[in-house]
Design a protein around this motif. Sequence first.
Motif, PDB file in Angstrom:
ATOM      1  N   LEU A 164       0.830  -1.209   0.000  1.00 51.40           N
ATOM      2  CA  LEU A 164       0.000   0.000   0.000  1.00 51.40           C
ATOM      3  C   LEU A 164       0.863   1.258   0.000  1.00 51.40           C
ATOM      4  O   LEU A 164       0.493   2.282  -0.577  1.00 51.40           O
ATOM      5  CB  LEU A 164      -0.963  -0.036   1.195  1.00 51.40           C
ATOM      6  N   GLN A 168       0.807   4.355  -2.515  1.00 54.71           N
ATOM      7  CA  GLN A 168       0.736   5.733  -2.010  1.00 54.71           C
ATOM      8  C   GLN A 168       1.894   6.577  -2.548  1.00 54.71           C
ATOM      9  O   GLN A 168       1.704   7.743  -2.917  1.00 54.71           O
ATOM     10  CB  GLN A 168       0.774   5.698  -0.483  1.00 54.71           C
ATOM     11  N   MET A 175      -5.267   6.194  -4.938  1.00 52.90           N
ATOM     12  CA  MET A 175      -5.523   5.509  -3.664  1.00 52.90           C
ATOM     13  C   MET A 175      -7.001   5.155  -3.475  1.00 52.90           C
ATOM     14  O   MET A 175      -7.335   4.060  -3.016  1.00 52.90           O
ATOM     15  CB  MET A 175      -5.017   6.351  -2.493  1.00 52.90           C
ATOM     16  N   ALA A 179      -8.569   1.556  -2.903  1.00 56.50           N
ATOM     17  CA  ALA A 179      -9.346   1.295  -1.683  1.00 56.50           C
ATOM     18  C   ALA A 179     -10.707   0.704  -2.016  1.00 56.50           C
ATOM     19  O   ALA A 179     -11.226  -0.152  -1.283  1.00 56.50           O
ATOM     20  CB  ALA A 179      -9.515   2.583  -0.875  1.00 56.50           C
ATOM     21  N   ASN A 201      -3.402   5.847   6.857  1.00 50.37           N
ATOM     22  CA  ASN A 201      -3.386   6.245   5.447  1.00 50.37           C
ATOM     23  C   ASN A 201      -4.556   5.713   4.626  1.00 50.37           C
ATOM     24  O   ASN A 201      -4.894   6.287   3.599  1.00 50.37           O
ATOM     25  CB  ASN A 201      -2.067   5.783   4.797  1.00 50.37           C
ATOM     26  N   TRP A 202      -5.147   4.638   5.078  1.00 49.58           N
ATOM     27  CA  TRP A 202      -6.138   3.960   4.225  1.00 49.58           C
ATOM     28  C   TRP A 202      -7.513   3.795   4.860  1.00 49.58           C
ATOM     29  O   TRP A 202      -8.510   3.648   4.154  1.00 49.58           O
ATOM     30  CB  TRP A 202      -5.594   2.576   3.805  1.00 49.58           C
TER      31      TRP A 202
END
Length: 475
Positions: A164, A168, A175, A179, A201-202
């Motif tokens: 990931l 990024q 992203m 996702a 971040n996700w």
Amino acid sequence: MSRIITLLLALATPGFLRAAETSIRDDRPRVIVTTDGEADDRCSMIRFLLTSNEFEVEGIVNSSSQFHWEGGQGWNAFHPVTWVRDQIQLYAQVYDNLKLHDPNYPTPEYLLSRWKVGNISGIGEDEIRTEGAEWIAEVLLDESNSRPVWVQAWGGCNTISRALKIIQDDHPDRMQEVADKLRLFLIWEQDETYQSSIRPNWEHLGVPTIIADQFDCMAYIWPKVLPEETKTYFQADWMGKHILQGHGPLCSAYEHKDGAFHAEGDTPAFLYSIPNGLRNMESPGWGGWGGRYVKVRNNVWLDPPPATDWKHPEGRWHFGNSWSKQLENVNSPAEQQMRTAYFKPMWRWMPAVQNDFAARADWCVKDYASANHHPVVRLKETPLDIEAEPGKAILLDATPTTDPDRDILSFRWWHYIEAGTYAGKQLPESSQPKATLAIPLDAQPGNQIHMVCEVTDNGEPPLTRYQRVVVRIRD
Ligand SMILES: [Ca+2]
Ligand SMILES: [Ca+2]
């Protein structure tokens, strides 16, 4: 490309005519496994390979965990990554026979091409751009396929974390697209990287994420925590007869404990993705072979609390604070009852799960006519999603259901009360293929009532498939 090759190989095989009754499917769940290679991962992988006809296997990736990493000593030692290749080579020895039962089994060559080594050099090491991390990123970034990818952590999340980070760093503008495609199923957080990197971040991008604890009833503690009626399927008599003896080289490589089931803590991560008709992939709250979960934040789902005053952790969900571990050695009858109830979302399916395993073991050595195959549940004039008012009678009709072996089928329409939101009593069940559901008068607008048609054949071993119907109450 690979699917065409599989089809051509299947066409060249004598068993094709029978196996072709099930067609090549390209709508199967896409899955990536990351594994720390512990003894129980190696058991899970044998079952996974036998189940690989149900998935589009996008990757099998070695990873580390807090328990095992390259350079770890003693119990923390890291099993050489080549165990994956060794198991695929055993799979190759039974592949021709498996294909008699389902042409969707991937070729050993295909599986080997999807085997990659990820981040294994330390606990939570997610800085190195390993082949495994690059591969996961490549699959997620592949614009030619927008279907969801279920990425499973059988060990630490570190290789997933690195993948990931690659996305990024290199494609920050993509992203959200990634996702939307990504699904995570984590067997605990076996290192810090979910909290340190993936979460900040996700998580806000809405990645559906299951972090499981109830899997533990299929791990080493099963003799303590499973109810007596399900233990039979894990004990030496059953395992010897159905898996370990007379089922070919892949099953005989299964690492048992004195002939009994040892542990497969990571198996629920892929049980969840078997399209068995329970539709659990539509929501972790709906429940299925991989357990049932509750949403705790964003799109993150953890285990239902054993009692109303048990609160989920704010941070990491792991071995150190797991409810399973807190309940493992309780002695009072009340606490033991609580423990049994806690694991029920998983063990309630175990007879069917183990019989499914046994049938696949048979497929390694038997011809089509000598083995059993799953019923195919079909409904007539019964939509999978229904809207209805209280007081209405709804027809639930599974009469078109068939069995490829022409076995006698038993039907059970039952109310999966925990999966729905109707707060009343459990509704009556039916043992007929055609049933009528009377929507209770006290059902509230917006409530969901989940009805499951469970069909079991009389083959050996008996096999079960399902179809869930979700009824939403209208004003
Ligand atoms: Ca593991
Ligand atoms: Ca059958």
